[in-house]
Write an enzyme that holds these catalytic residues in place. Structure first.
Site, mmCIF file in Angstrom:
data_model
loop_
_atom_site.group_PDB
_atom_site.id
_atom_site.type_symbol
_atom_site.label_atom_id
_atom_site.label_comp_id
_atom_site.label_asym_id
_atom_site.label_seq_id
_atom_site.Cartn_x
_atom_site.Cartn_y
_atom_site.Cartn_z
ATOM 1 C CB VAL A 64 -17.892 -39.900 -6.032
ATOM 2 C CG1 VAL A 64 -17.470 -40.774 -4.736
ATOM 3 C CG2 VAL A 64 -17.082 -39.133 -6.147
ATOM 4 C CE1 TYR A 151 -13.161 -28.377 -1.763
ATOM 5 C CE2 TYR A 151 -13.137 -26.156 -0.846
ATOM 6 C CZ TYR A 151 -13.430 -27.559 -0.809
ATOM 7 O OH TYR A 151 -13.659 -28.125 0.444
ATOM 8 C CE LYS A 155 -16.581 -29.360 -0.888
ATOM 9 N NZ LYS A 155 -17.432 -30.850 -0.553
ATOM 10 C CB THR A 186 -9.160 -33.278 5.405
ATOM 11 O OG1 THR A 186 -9.490 -31.968 4.647
ATOM 12 C CG2 THR A 186 -10.143 -33.325 6.664
#
Length: 241
Positions: A64, A151, A155, A186
């Site tokens: 991506v 991270y 986000k 996940t």
């Protein structure tokens, strides 16, 4: 009283980035089961192989972070009814030890990857005068966590991006929202969390399975939430009774 909700995505086209595992894979399967044509984009070869045989799902191996690859994929699609943008990475590194390459990779996947898909599908959805986009943030944006600065920063950036997109596209009948799914089992979480951390969360706030998040995702990309845009939805686990 027990209430149930059903969704019919027959004839719809749903894009799912990061759809080879976790929430993305669960969403892809659910949308396909409900009649959608689902295009899954991911770099996870094993995950793509596992999901490739599901009726209604087309798999595409791409990073991506590669704007050209994302553009080429979307250019071959005439219609996009929903874009569920799940692709993400997380590494745990003390802030003073994060290399430039690690920082940039977080931004390239978690922020740029969402932007690339948003930019590519906007002309299609604007032309249709319909469509829904959903990106994912994290509770770490507000609470923080040792080693998760790259991270969490990535986000947090998504909230500003999607809120602006929502305002731009609202006059065209296109919606964009952000979901904070809570703690979910996940790879993005389990691959970096310690055993003690996982145990602590299971005994306190709880950890959901990816399939538990799907009803919320389906609601947010369906006509059931056609008047909701520019929102940040925080999902909290309801303890079993």
């Amino acid at each position: 009283m027990v209430m149930s909700t059903t969704y019919d995505f027959s004839g719809s086209v749903v894009l799912v980035s990061g759809g080879a595992s976790g929430i993305g894979a669960a969403t892809a399967r659910a949308c396909a089961e409900r009649g959608a044509r689902v295009l899954v984009a991911d770099v996870n070869d094993r995950g793509l192989a596992a999901i490739s045989g599901v009726p209604g799902i087309e798999t595409h191996r791409l990073d991506v972070a590669d704007a050209g690859a994302v553009g080429a994929l979307v250019a071959g699609i005439d219609r996009v009814d929903a874009a569920v943008l799940c692709a993400a990475i997380q590494r745990r590194t003390p802030v003073d030890e994060i290399t430039d390459a690690e920082w940039r990779r977080h931004m390239a996947v978690n922020v740029d990857g969402v932007f690339h898909f948003v930019r590519a599908v906007v002309p299609i959805m604007r032309r249709q005068r319909s469509g829904a986009m959903l990106a994912f943030t994290s509770g770490l944006v507000n609470m923080g966590w040792p080693g998760a600065s790259a991270y969490a920063a990535s986000k947090g950036a998504l909230i500003g991006l999607i809120k602006c997109v929502a305002q731009e596209l609202q006059p065209h009948g296109v919606r964009a929202n952000v979901l904070s799914p809570g703690l979910v089992a996940t790879p993005v979480f389990l691959d970096v969390a310690t055993e003690d951390e996982v145990a602590m969360y299971r005994e306190s706030v709880g950890i959901s399975d990816p399939e538990d998040v799907v009803p919320t995702v389906l609601h947010l990309i369906s006509d059931a939430s056609r008047h909701l845009t520019g929102a940040v939805i925080e999902r909290r686990l309801v303890p079993a009774r």
